[in-house]
Design an enzyme around this catalytic site. Sequence first.
Site, PDB file in Angstrom:
ATOM      1  N   LYS A 271       0.841  -1.186   0.000  1.00 54.42           N
ATOM      2  CA  LYS A 271       0.000   0.000   0.000  1.00 54.42           C
ATOM      3  C   LYS A 271       0.883   1.245   0.000  1.00 54.42           C
ATOM      4  O   LYS A 271       1.937   1.275   0.659  1.00 54.42           O
ATOM      5  CB  LYS A 271      -0.895  -0.039   1.244  1.00 54.42           C
ATOM      6  CG  LYS A 271      -1.983   0.989   1.317  1.00 54.42           C
ATOM      7  CD  LYS A 271      -2.809   0.747   2.575  1.00 54.42           C
ATOM      8  CE  LYS A 271      -3.958   1.725   2.711  1.00 54.42           C
ATOM      9  NZ  LYS A 271      -4.748   1.473   3.945  1.00 54.42           N
TER      10      LYS A 271
ATOM     11  N   SER B 115      -9.592   1.426   2.362  1.00 51.69           N
ATOM     12  CA  SER B 115      -8.427   2.097   1.790  1.00 51.69           C
ATOM     13  C   SER B 115      -7.366   1.145   1.251  1.00 51.69           C
ATOM     14  O   SER B 115      -6.543   1.539   0.431  1.00 51.69           O
ATOM     15  CB  SER B 115      -7.815   3.057   2.811  1.00 51.69           C
ATOM     16  OG  SER B 115      -7.291   2.378   3.927  1.00 51.69           O
TER      17      SER B 115
ATOM     18  N   SER C 143      -9.393  -1.766   7.005  1.00 52.58           N
ATOM     19  CA  SER C 143      -8.835  -1.726   5.664  1.00 52.58           C
ATOM     20  C   SER C 143      -7.992  -2.932   5.278  1.00 52.58           C
ATOM     21  O   SER C 143      -7.404  -2.944   4.207  1.00 52.58           O
ATOM     22  CB  SER C 143      -8.002  -0.453   5.492  1.00 52.58           C
ATOM     23  OG  SER C 143      -8.815   0.684   5.613  1.00 52.58           O
TER      24      SER C 143
END
Length: 803
Positions: free
Chosen positions: A239, A314, A338
Amino acid sequence: MSWKRVGNSQLRWAGRAWVGSLAFRKHASNRMGAVLGMTLVCLVSVAACSGGGAAGAPTSEAPEQTDASEPLSSSNEADSLRLAGLGGAGRFHLEEATIADILQAIQRREVTCGSLIRAYYRRIKAYSGHCVKYDKNGDGVGPDYDFYMPSGKGVYLGVVEAVPNAGKVNAIQSVNLRPAHYTELGFAPPDDPGPRSETDLVDDDPDLPDALETADALDREFAATGVLHPLQCVPMVVKDQMEAKDLRTTDGSLTEFKNDRPPNDGTLVAKLRAAGAIILAKANMDEYASGNHRSSYGGQICNPYATDRNGGSSSTGSAAAVSTNLAVCGIGEESGGSIHEPSAKQHLVGMTSTRGLVSRFGTWSAELLRERFGPLCRTVDDVARVVDVIRGYDPKDSITVSQVGYASPEPLYAFTHAPSLRGKRLGIVREFMPGITVNDMESIRVFNEEVIPVLRSAGAELLESINPRDVASGWQVDDPGIPNFSIQDVVAEMVPTLEPAFANPATVATPSLTDGLLPNTLRQVFDPAVPALFSPGTDIIKQSVAMFYGDTPFPDVINLRKLGLGPAGTLNEVIYGLDKMLRRRGDPRVTDVTELSIDFDDLNHDGITDQHLSYSFIADDATGTVTQKTRPGVTPSSGVPATPSGIILDTQGEADHLFRMEAIREIVERVLADNHLDALIYPFETIPPPILSGTKDSIAWLVYDGRQNRGWNSFGDASGLPDIGVPAGFTRVVYDRTTRGPSSEQLALDPPSVRREVKLPLNIEFLGKPWSEPQLLELASAFEKARGPRTPPPGFGPIPGEP
């Protein structure tokens, strides 16, 4: 027979047994079949060998904790065993390949690391393009980009339209390729993922090798030594919240650093590299990790099982990359679901370990207390292998010291081979399955009709919690074939002790610099209806004592669902975390939160260099109002000027949160202990994935009586307890809301909606007590074995020439 380690620590072969593994000690009669599998582990994972399990009686020697990133080699007398352990019929196939598959294929010389990484990049090229409609001029051709980055990558910032069966998921934000390799593999602006950097387009620093150069180096090392690292050539995405020194790191935003690459890797990324993993790319994410699934730099992310629907929160890009086989595993961050939400919506295994097991250092902070990092993979075994590498004490993140003396010293991989659930007691949490609306019922049906039979067939003993208020409301049905236990009784007994301020009115003064940062009482309120239960002037202390002893009833509106609804902190915390990160990063242009997302370079060519530049979307389901994506920690949250939103840390909020975290932990541990349960289980969510958030056709179902519209993420995050989600099946019916309007009882319980037949993933969660990762992995792997392999998303199969 002997094994030796490249390094200082000896690995031990005890003749009849691998030293240590509790998992295999529990299944002595089944261990012989695991010998060859464990042989592979000991070739490629120091952590696994230091405490693995196999046939024979266990020795009494204590397991030695080792560094999971260091490689192993075998002596010549082990060659035949090595070949047996790594052999196997059949040719390597990339689709749904596991870490073990890749290690075996490399060991057999069936693939090279370089060829494998190129194959994954070809899939990224094929499947990671834009998956929504953005047609400003109405010609039906798009997207119509609003402007272009220095690399030529296109950027669109307006409201988009969802597209069914798009054939792409837009999971990747930036690929780890130098310009020559970027072009060689067919990537090109404006439609493809971006390059490694927008501020260094030459990208010729020899100290920053790209993914292909790293892969070729691993091939040369393996050819010379025959040694495999624990994650040798395992393709991974991280990420964009995590610092990687060779990749653009901006938290998904258009923040215009002088150097968009940080000076160092974060701890987690550094550990992955040391273990031989290949960081293919930065995964697309919701900008500033605030719970959506779109970034200004990368664009909208889509769910591969239905590209017009939400893929999670997210960390959606990390999940979409793994689900469509653009990577083997991804790393996500979670402070509000998330990791578990995108795993559940995209049919993956996602794990958040006990708060403190994995370092948070070297990341864009989203929250001080709840934030955790962990893997999203396609199998339980892969998750365990990754956690084994990234866990451990890190002096740069003080919370990780809490694991010392508590976390298992044994390799977590060793606990992923349980043959069944026989002898395990699991507590079904019916509070997390309230049949409040028609849109909740399909998930509950799948759990009852498909998940429970699998659990029983695997040998599990099941109990279920029954909440009298839910039964009376018609939201819960008592299964006569499953014995009951009560979570509500424990909540009623323990809350007045653990959090006696729950009954305080919500009007206690907020903290200030002049009145003191911590008022005399905590004002944490579980539910807006609670204050009305106590008339003005009520002596709350006497009332709490009376409830503790049962003299007056505990309010039944306070239940397990409400426990997770505490605050995730304040934006003041975000200011603190991000400003610390920015100071460490040392960029001369962006030094604090007020300079995030400011268009210093006039990227959109409008002549304004002090504006806030980010995308817009429909944020208000009641009105359909279009809003610009907010920045964390500044006022106003969108637009200019940009000033810090607060000057103090919310000590009261943090204290409230710590009270709640401890309350949930003690309640869960009490429930597990009183009922002799190994774990609590429940579906991650009962509301199936809606139409893509932020688009004109998306209207979320309303939260009601603590039932969330995007899963039970807040419960796990508020507690910091370990939790693993596993694919469990598919729902086949979803109801999409069709009418906007202000929140009301009618819209919450029976809104106008349309029924659609769409096959969407469902996960179940295994939640345990602190530091119970080995037990949870054992349970999850046994369920996975009983359920069978996951079903990959249709439309993202092998591409021409793929192994």
